[in-house]
Design a protein around this motif. Structure first.
Motif, mmCIF file in Angstrom:
data_model
loop_
_atom_site.group_PDB
_atom_site.id
_atom_site.type_symbol
_atom_site.label_atom_id
_atom_site.label_comp_id
_atom_site.label_asym_id
_atom_site.label_seq_id
_atom_site.Cartn_x
_atom_site.Cartn_y
_atom_site.Cartn_z
ATOM 1 N N HIS A 206 -25.385 -21.545 -0.910
ATOM 2 C CA HIS A 206 -25.232 -20.258 -1.233
ATOM 3 C C HIS A 206 -26.736 -19.670 -0.980
ATOM 4 O O HIS A 206 -27.753 -20.531 -0.971
ATOM 5 N N HIS A 207 -26.655 -18.559 -0.314
ATOM 6 C CA HIS A 207 -27.639 -17.731 0.305
ATOM 7 C C HIS A 207 -27.876 -16.388 -0.638
ATOM 8 O O HIS A 207 -27.021 -15.550 -0.855
ATOM 9 N N ARG A 208 -29.136 -16.502 -1.695
ATOM 10 C CA ARG A 208 -29.238 -15.411 -2.644
ATOM 11 C C ARG A 208 -30.248 -14.730 -2.059
ATOM 12 O O ARG A 208 -31.587 -15.031 -1.864
ATOM 13 N N ILE A 209 -30.231 -13.436 -2.149
ATOM 14 C CA ILE A 209 -31.130 -12.329 -1.592
ATOM 15 C C ILE A 209 -31.714 -11.720 -2.926
ATOM 16 O O ILE A 209 -30.935 -11.079 -3.804
ATOM 17 N N SER A 210 -33.087 -11.801 -2.988
ATOM 18 C CA SER A 210 -33.662 -11.182 -4.181
ATOM 19 C C SER A 210 -34.215 -9.780 -3.670
ATOM 20 O O SER A 210 -34.890 -9.768 -2.244
ATOM 21 N N ARG A 211 -34.407 -9.095 -4.564
ATOM 22 C CA ARG A 211 -35.343 -7.656 -4.277
ATOM 23 C C ARG A 211 -36.658 -7.775 -4.556
ATOM 24 O O ARG A 211 -36.802 -7.921 -5.771
ATOM 25 N N GLU A 212 -37.395 -7.828 -3.918
ATOM 26 C CA GLU A 212 -39.062 -8.050 -4.308
ATOM 27 C C GLU A 212 -39.689 -6.461 -4.366
ATOM 28 O O GLU A 212 -39.446 -5.424 -3.636
#
Length: 284
Positions: A206-212
């Motif tokens: 799973h590739h999780r994209i987080s918003r910085e």
């Protein structure tokens, strides 16, 4: 059934002669000492009481007496001794003709019934205080009630499941060793199992994209603090390449905002020459 009684000499010889003349395929009635028997013996002895059947069997005198009382719905606290004794003696006479030893056990109870009946016919004896004495039937009633309770309790116990009659005990042999036995696994099997686990893990990645959250104002302050106290700073020194592309973009936007607000100056002497950045000069 014993069929080994010897036959008279004449009849035995005649029987052997008849047996020799009988056809071979005739079905025998029985076999006596391995020899076929094609006709019943004429001198077979059967005891007179061999075919007699007792439909009612009792476990003792009290059982018979309780049966006579309950069969006719007599009140056990007020037993009509005349009728009960007459029926009891009739049964005793019946079994005495066939089994004298068994009848002796019942004769004592018959004598007791006759004694109680005779005592009831006599005037009751007065006690010292002038009242009548105890009922002659009291002791017999007590014994009958106790026997009936024991009989009912035995019947209830007999209805409980019994090992060997209603169910069987399951027996399972489990071999228990002192040292645990581990399965024999080869190195090739472990390698194949590990490769299978790795392949499954790759399929389930799973590739999780987080918003910085990045602030332009914060990076404007960082740029001003870097330029403070220095005359010139090369353009590339203001960028932290270890923090990723988003930080580089925000830092560049912060420099553009500072230049738009005339807080720093960006200069280059000629084309393809190094770019320098310094704080904007403000007269005192």
């Amino acid at each position: 059934m014993a069929l080994a009684a010897p036959l008279p000499a004449d009849e035995g010889a005649a029987g052997v002669a008849d047996a020799e003349r009988l056809p071979v395929d005739r079905v025998a009635l029985a076999r006596l000492y391995g020899e076929p028997l094609f006709r019943m013996p004429t001198d077979l002895y059967i005891p007179p009481d061999a075919l007699e059947v007792f439909l009612e069997a009792f476990e003792g005198p009290l059982d018979l007496l309780l049966y006579l009382i309950r069969k006719q719905n007599f009140n056990i606290l007020d037993i009509p001794l005349a009728d009960v004794t007459r029926q009891y003696l009739a049964y005793v006479d019946q079994i005495r003709n066939h089994n004298l030893e068994l009848a002796s056990e019942y004769l004592l109870m018959a004598a007791m019934l006759i004694e109680i009946k005779s005592r009831m016919l006599l005037p009751p004896k007065k006690t010292d205080d002038g009242s009548e004495g105890p009922d002659p039937r009291a002791e017999l009633v007590r014994r009958l009630l106790e026997y009936e309770q024991m009989k009912l309790a035995a019947a209830r116990l007999d209805q409980l499941p019994v090992l060997g009659r209603d169910f069987l005990r399951a027996q399972v042999h489990i071999e228990q060793a002192l040292a645990p036995r581990f399965p024999d696994v080869h190195v090739a099997d472990l390698q194949a199992a590990w490769m299978d686990i790795v392949q499954r893990a790759r399929l389930n990645q799973h590739h999780r994209i987080s918003r910085e959250q990045l602030s332009v104002r914060e990076h404007m302050t960082i740029v001003l603090r870097t330029l403070s106290g220095r005359r010139f700073v090369e353009f590339h020194e203001l960028f932290d390449t270890t923090r990723g592309t988003p930080v580089l973009v925000v830092t560049f936007i912060a420099m553009l905002e500072l230049a738009r607000e005339h807080l720093l100056e960006i200069t280059q002497a000629e084309a393809f020459a190094p770019i320098y950045v310094r704080l904007a000069y403000r007269p005192a």
